[in-house]
Design a protein around this motif. Structure first.
Motif, PDB file in Angstrom:
ATOM      1  N   ARG A   1       0.828  -1.213   0.000  1.00 47.81           N
ATOM      2  CA  ARG A   1       0.000   0.000   0.000  1.00 47.81           C
ATOM      3  C   ARG A   1       0.861   1.261   0.000  1.00 47.81           C
ATOM      4  NH1 ARG A   1      -5.200  -0.859   1.706  1.00 47.81           N
ATOM      5  NH2 ARG A   1      -5.561   1.151   0.701  1.00 47.81           N
ATOM      6  N   TYR A   2       2.158   1.130   0.234  1.00 46.83           N
ATOM      7  CA  TYR A   2       3.073   2.271   0.184  1.00 46.83           C
ATOM      8  C   TYR A   2       4.475   1.753  -0.067  1.00 46.83           C
ATOM      9  CZ  TYR A   2       3.786   1.005   5.157  1.00 46.83           C
ATOM     10  OH  TYR A   2       4.030   0.332   6.331  1.00 46.83           O
ATOM     11  N   LEU A   3       5.407   2.656  -0.374  1.00 41.74           N
ATOM     12  CA  LEU A   3       6.773   2.288  -0.712  1.00 41.74           C
ATOM     13  C   LEU A   3       7.676   2.366   0.512  1.00 41.74           C
ATOM     14  CD1 LEU A   3       7.166   4.237  -4.087  1.00 41.74           C
ATOM     15  CD2 LEU A   3       6.314   1.915  -3.720  1.00 41.74           C
ATOM     16  N   LEU A   4       8.712   1.555   0.505  1.00 43.11           N
ATOM     17  CA  LEU A   4       9.677   1.522   1.597  1.00 43.11           C
ATOM     18  C   LEU A   4      11.088   1.644   1.042  1.00 43.11           C
ATOM     19  CD1 LEU A   4       8.154  -1.400   3.698  1.00 43.11           C
ATOM     20  CD2 LEU A   4       8.390   0.976   4.467  1.00 43.11           C
ATOM     21  N   PRO A   5      11.987   2.327   1.757  1.00 45.02           N
ATOM     22  CA  PRO A   5      13.368   2.461   1.274  1.00 45.02           C
ATOM     23  C   PRO A   5      14.072   1.108   1.216  1.00 45.02           C
ATOM     24  CG  PRO A   5      13.141   3.300   3.524  1.00 45.02           C
ATOM     25  CD  PRO A   5      11.759   3.037   3.023  1.00 45.02           C
ATOM     26  N   GLY A   6      14.687   0.860   0.075  1.00 50.28           N
ATOM     27  CA  GLY A   6      15.434  -0.382  -0.096  1.00 50.28           C
ATOM     28  C   GLY A   6      14.600  -1.581  -0.475  1.00 50.28           C
ATOM     29  N   TRP A   7      13.291  -1.430  -0.545  1.00 43.87           N
ATOM     30  CA  TRP A   7      12.394  -2.544  -0.844  1.00 43.87           C
ATOM     31  C   TRP A   7      11.909  -2.492  -2.293  1.00 43.87           C
ATOM     32  CZ3 TRP A   7       8.873  -5.377   2.924  1.00 43.87           C
ATOM     33  CH2 TRP A   7       9.450  -5.459   4.202  1.00 43.87           C
ATOM     34  N   THR A   8      11.497  -3.660  -2.780  1.00 46.31           N
ATOM     35  CA  THR A   8      10.718  -3.751  -4.007  1.00 46.31           C
ATOM     36  C   THR A   8       9.263  -3.917  -3.606  1.00 46.31           C
ATOM     37  OG1 THR A   8      12.532  -4.761  -5.257  1.00 46.31           O
ATOM     38  CG2 THR A   8      10.307  -5.083  -6.105  1.00 46.31           C
ATOM     39  N   SER A   9       8.379  -3.130  -4.210  1.00 46.00           N
ATOM     40  CA  SER A   9       6.958  -3.141  -3.844  1.00 46.00           C
ATOM     41  C   SER A   9       6.113  -3.443  -5.067  1.00 46.00           C
ATOM     42  CB  SER A   9       6.538  -1.796  -3.246  1.00 46.00           C
ATOM     43  OG  SER A   9       7.320  -1.472  -2.110  1.00 46.00           O
ATOM     44  N   TRP A  10       5.112  -4.294  -4.869  1.00 49.32           N
ATOM     45  CA  TRP A  10       4.213  -4.689  -5.958  1.00 49.32           C
ATOM     46  C   TRP A  10       2.768  -4.501  -5.496  1.00 49.32           C
ATOM     47  CZ3 TRP A  10       5.540  -7.404 -10.698  1.00 49.32           C
ATOM     48  CH2 TRP A  10       4.428  -7.725 -11.478  1.00 49.32           C
ATOM     49  N   GLY A  11       1.983  -3.796  -6.278  1.00 46.15           N
ATOM     50  CA  GLY A  11       0.582  -3.635  -5.918  1.00 46.15           C
ATOM     51  C   GLY A  11      -0.099  -2.608  -6.799  1.00 46.15           C
ATOM     52  N   LEU A  12      -1.401  -2.673  -6.842  1.00 47.45           N
ATOM     53  CA  LEU A  12      -2.182  -1.756  -7.673  1.00 47.45           C
ATOM     54  C   LEU A  12      -2.381  -0.394  -7.019  1.00 47.45           C
ATOM     55  CD1 LEU A  12      -4.935  -4.198  -9.013  1.00 47.45           C
ATOM     56  CD2 LEU A  12      -2.998  -3.244 -10.276  1.00 47.45           C
ATOM     57  N   GLU A  13      -2.090  -0.284  -5.698  1.00 47.85           N
ATOM     58  CA  GLU A  13      -2.350   0.969  -4.992  1.00 47.85           C
ATOM     59  C   GLU A  13      -1.111   1.522  -4.298  1.00 47.85           C
ATOM     60  OE1 GLU A  13      -5.618   0.050  -2.357  1.00 47.85           O
ATOM     61  OE2 GLU A  13      -7.075   0.500  -3.916  1.00 47.85           O
ATOM     62  N   ILE A  14       0.071   1.150  -4.760  1.00 42.96           N
ATOM     63  CA  ILE A  14       1.283   1.503  -4.009  1.00 42.96           C
ATOM     64  C   ILE A  14       1.641   2.982  -4.071  1.00 42.96           C
ATOM     65  CG2 ILE A  14       2.421  -0.739  -4.007  1.00 42.96           C
ATOM     66  CD1 ILE A  14       3.836   0.012  -6.515  1.00 42.96           C
ATOM     67  N   LEU A  15       1.091   3.740  -5.010  1.00 43.59           N
ATOM     68  CA  LEU A  15       1.426   5.162  -5.090  1.00 43.59           C
ATOM     69  C   LEU A  15       0.439   6.061  -4.361  1.00 43.59           C
ATOM     70  CD1 LEU A  15       2.777   5.659  -8.729  1.00 43.59           C
ATOM     71  CD2 LEU A  15       4.016   5.160  -6.615  1.00 43.59           C
ATOM     72  N   LYS A  16      -0.662   5.514  -3.870  1.00 41.73           N
ATOM     73  CA  LYS A  16      -1.666   6.364  -3.232  1.00 41.73           C
ATOM     74  C   LYS A  16      -1.122   7.078  -2.001  1.00 41.73           C
ATOM     75  CE  LYS A  16      -5.987   4.461  -4.935  1.00 41.73           C
ATOM     76  NZ  LYS A  16      -7.346   3.990  -4.580  1.00 41.73           N
ATOM     77  N   PHE A  17      -0.352   6.387  -1.172  1.00 39.40           N
ATOM     78  CA  PHE A  17       0.204   7.017   0.021  1.00 39.40           C
ATOM     79  C   PHE A  17       1.464   7.817  -0.279  1.00 39.40           C
ATOM     80  CE2 PHE A  17      -2.493   3.931   2.220  1.00 39.40           C
ATOM     81  CZ  PHE A  17      -3.001   4.716   3.232  1.00 39.40           C
ATOM     82  N   GLN A  18       1.895   7.820  -1.541  1.00 35.46           N
ATOM     83  CA  GLN A  18       3.043   8.623  -1.938  1.00 35.46           C
ATOM     84  C   GLN A  18       2.609   9.980  -2.489  1.00 35.46           C
ATOM     85  OE1 GLN A  18       4.497   5.486  -0.506  1.00 35.46           O
ATOM     86  NE2 GLN A  18       5.936   7.070  -1.117  1.00 35.46           N
ATOM     87  N   HIS A  19       1.306  10.160  -2.709  1.00 32.86           N
ATOM     88  CA  HIS A  19       0.804  11.381  -3.318  1.00 32.86           C
ATOM     89  C   HIS A  19       1.016  12.581  -2.388  1.00 32.86           C
ATOM     90  CE1 HIS A  19      -2.295  14.091  -5.127  1.00 32.86           C
ATOM     91  NE2 HIS A  19      -1.807  13.564  -6.228  1.00 32.86           N
ATOM     92  N   LEU A  20       1.467  13.695  -2.943  1.00 35.89           N
ATOM     93  CA  LEU A  20       1.844  14.838  -2.118  1.00 35.89           C
ATOM     94  C   LEU A  20       0.677  15.491  -1.386  1.00 35.89           C
ATOM     95  CD1 LEU A  20       4.672  16.811  -3.912  1.00 35.89           C
ATOM     96  CD2 LEU A  20       4.800  15.246  -1.992  1.00 35.89           C
ATOM     97  N   SER A  21      -0.543  15.178  -1.766  1.00 33.71           N
ATOM     98  CA  SER A  21      -1.686  15.749  -1.056  1.00 33.71           C
ATOM     99  C   SER A  21      -1.746  15.275   0.392  1.00 33.71           C
ATOM    100  CB  SER A  21      -2.993  15.381  -1.766  1.00 33.71           C
ATOM    101  OG  SER A  21      -3.187  13.977  -1.768  1.00 33.71           O
ATOM    102  N   LEU A  22      -1.015  14.212   0.722  1.00 34.09           N
ATOM    103  CA  LEU A  22      -1.016  13.665   2.080  1.00 34.09           C
ATOM    104  C   LEU A  22       0.075  14.264   2.960  1.00 34.09           C
ATOM    105  CD1 LEU A  22      -1.655   9.906   1.269  1.00 34.09           C
ATOM    106  CD2 LEU A  22      -3.147  11.376   2.607  1.00 34.09           C
ATOM    107  N   TYR A  23       0.883  15.157   2.384  1.00 31.96           N
ATOM    108  CA  TYR A  23       2.050  15.659   3.113  1.00 31.96           C
ATOM    109  C   TYR A  23       2.051  17.179   3.191  1.00 31.96           C
ATOM    110  CZ  TYR A  23       3.821  10.942   2.326  1.00 31.96           C
ATOM    111  OH  TYR A  23       3.960   9.584   2.286  1.00 31.96           O
TER     112      TYR A  23
END
Length: 381
Positions: A339-361
């Protein structure tokens, strides 16, 4: 450090603190900045009650004793009761020790987490139209960066790789060379609650999968021979039985341990009571296994992970700091259904960029001044 407290019983984690530390230094077009995640999503200040529970409580208080037939209380099987009691006792020990160290000192207001609920609803509304499927990318630098994807701005942690594809496409998109030391899955388990939510509110729903689809994920070809696998699971006996009897055997995984993620308010109280009857518990399960029947993999059983949960459904806490002691010094980690990205990790998913969107920060410049951008980059209709 997101690890606030550790004992023989387990760990207390701050999901919010982890995210803010992850983006304490971010590269953007005009220099460096820091990002602060929307803390309202973690404003869990009282036990959760669903609307029908609130209505039921009001109704119960207005009905005179004996006027309504009560259902006979159905208790959990003895083995399950003993498990719940063990978890409860270990939790009480940890929380007592943590409070003695000054954690969970905030007062609560019994508003059924209205602020967090509203923040969660806004998240669903703002990100519902973010369709970033069929997208691959990576940040190979040693810093988090702000960049664009599909004309929208996102933040990407350092040394991350991501695949926004359906899990059914894994064999076509990712190298299957038994490279990962740790694989974490948070499957979209088929359940009635999400099915009802999908009917009422499409924004808050997600695509569910049947167990027979999960067993087709090529774990055998992804996990290293000494690797560890962990899978999030609800307290559903059907899902647990599927893991032990179908999913793990088909993946060649040997069961090792069961950990408990206990969700608490900001005052350290569980988000619902421990239940002696079938129904909701204040915890979810993390089932761990390994690719080896025997060997050096030694994972303790019954550990507790305690944290204030996000108000957004299935927004799980980071495991990076608590799993590292069971992995090589520089492990290769993969999260599936991320559901979100992590440093050093490989991430797979249909919603992994939603929590990366700048509207949340909120962007903080180098002088500490906040540039509130939560209304920027709104979704197009």
């Amino acid at each position: 450090m997101s690890l606030l407290f550790a004992s023989k019983e387990g760990w207390i984690i701050s999901h919010l603190q982890y995210v803010n530390e992850m983006y304490g230094k971010v590269v953007r077009d005009n220099g460096l900045c820091a990002l602060s995640f929307n803390e309202l999503i973690f404003e869990i200040n009282s036990q959760y009650l669903r609307q029908n529970q609130v209505a039921q409580t009001d109704q119960d208080s207005s009905i005179l004793h004996g006027k309504r037939k009560r259902k006979r209380l159905q208790l959990l099987p003895q083995k399950d009761l003993e498990k719940v009691d063990h978890v409860k006792q270990a939790f009480n020990v940890m929380i007592s020790a943590a409070k003695n160290k000054g954690l969970f000192g905030r007062n609560i207001s019994l508003d059924n987490n209205q602020v967090a609920r509203l923040a969660s609803e806004k998240f669903y509304q703002d990100t519902y139209c973010l369709k970033d499927e069929n997208l691959y990318g990576s940040n190979d630098t040693d810093d988090a960066i702000i960049s664009e994807a599909h004309n929208k701005k996102y933040v990407f942690p350092k040394k991350c790789t991501f695949y926004c594809y359906d899990v059914r496409d894994m064999e076509k998109k990712i190298e299957l060379n038994n490279q990962y030391d740790f694989i974490l899955l948070d499957p979209p388990w088929w359940n009635k609650s999400i099915r009802r939510k999908k009917i009422k509110c499409a924004e808050a729903s997600y695509k569910m999968m049947y167990n027979e689809e999960l067993v087709k994920i090529p774990i055998k070809r992804l996990l290293h021979s000494n690797g560890i696998l962990a899978i999030w699971c609800t307290n559903s006996s059907n899902h647990l039985n599927s893991i032990f009897n179908e999913i793990f055997p088909s993946w060649g995984i040997t069961y090792r341990a069961k950990w408990y993620w206990i969700k608490v308010t900001q005052a350290g109280d569980t988000i619902c009571n421990f239940n002696s009857a079938p129904g909701k518990q204040p915890y979810e399960l993390l089932i761990l296994g390994s690719a080896l029947d025997k060997g050096r993999v030694n994972i303790p059983d019954g550990k507790l992970m305690i944290s204030v949960p996000s108000a957004v459904h299935s927004h799980k806490p980071p495991l990076t700091e608590i799993i590292k002691e069971y992995l090589p010094s520089e492990p290769k980690c993969l999260e599936i259904f991320a559901r979100y990205l992590l440093p050093g990790w490989t991430s797979w998913g249909l919603e992994i960029l939603k929590f990366q969107h700048l509207s949340l920060y909120e962007i903080l410049d180098e002088s500490g001044r906040a540039d509130d951008i939560r209304n920027e980059n709104e979704c197009d209709d």
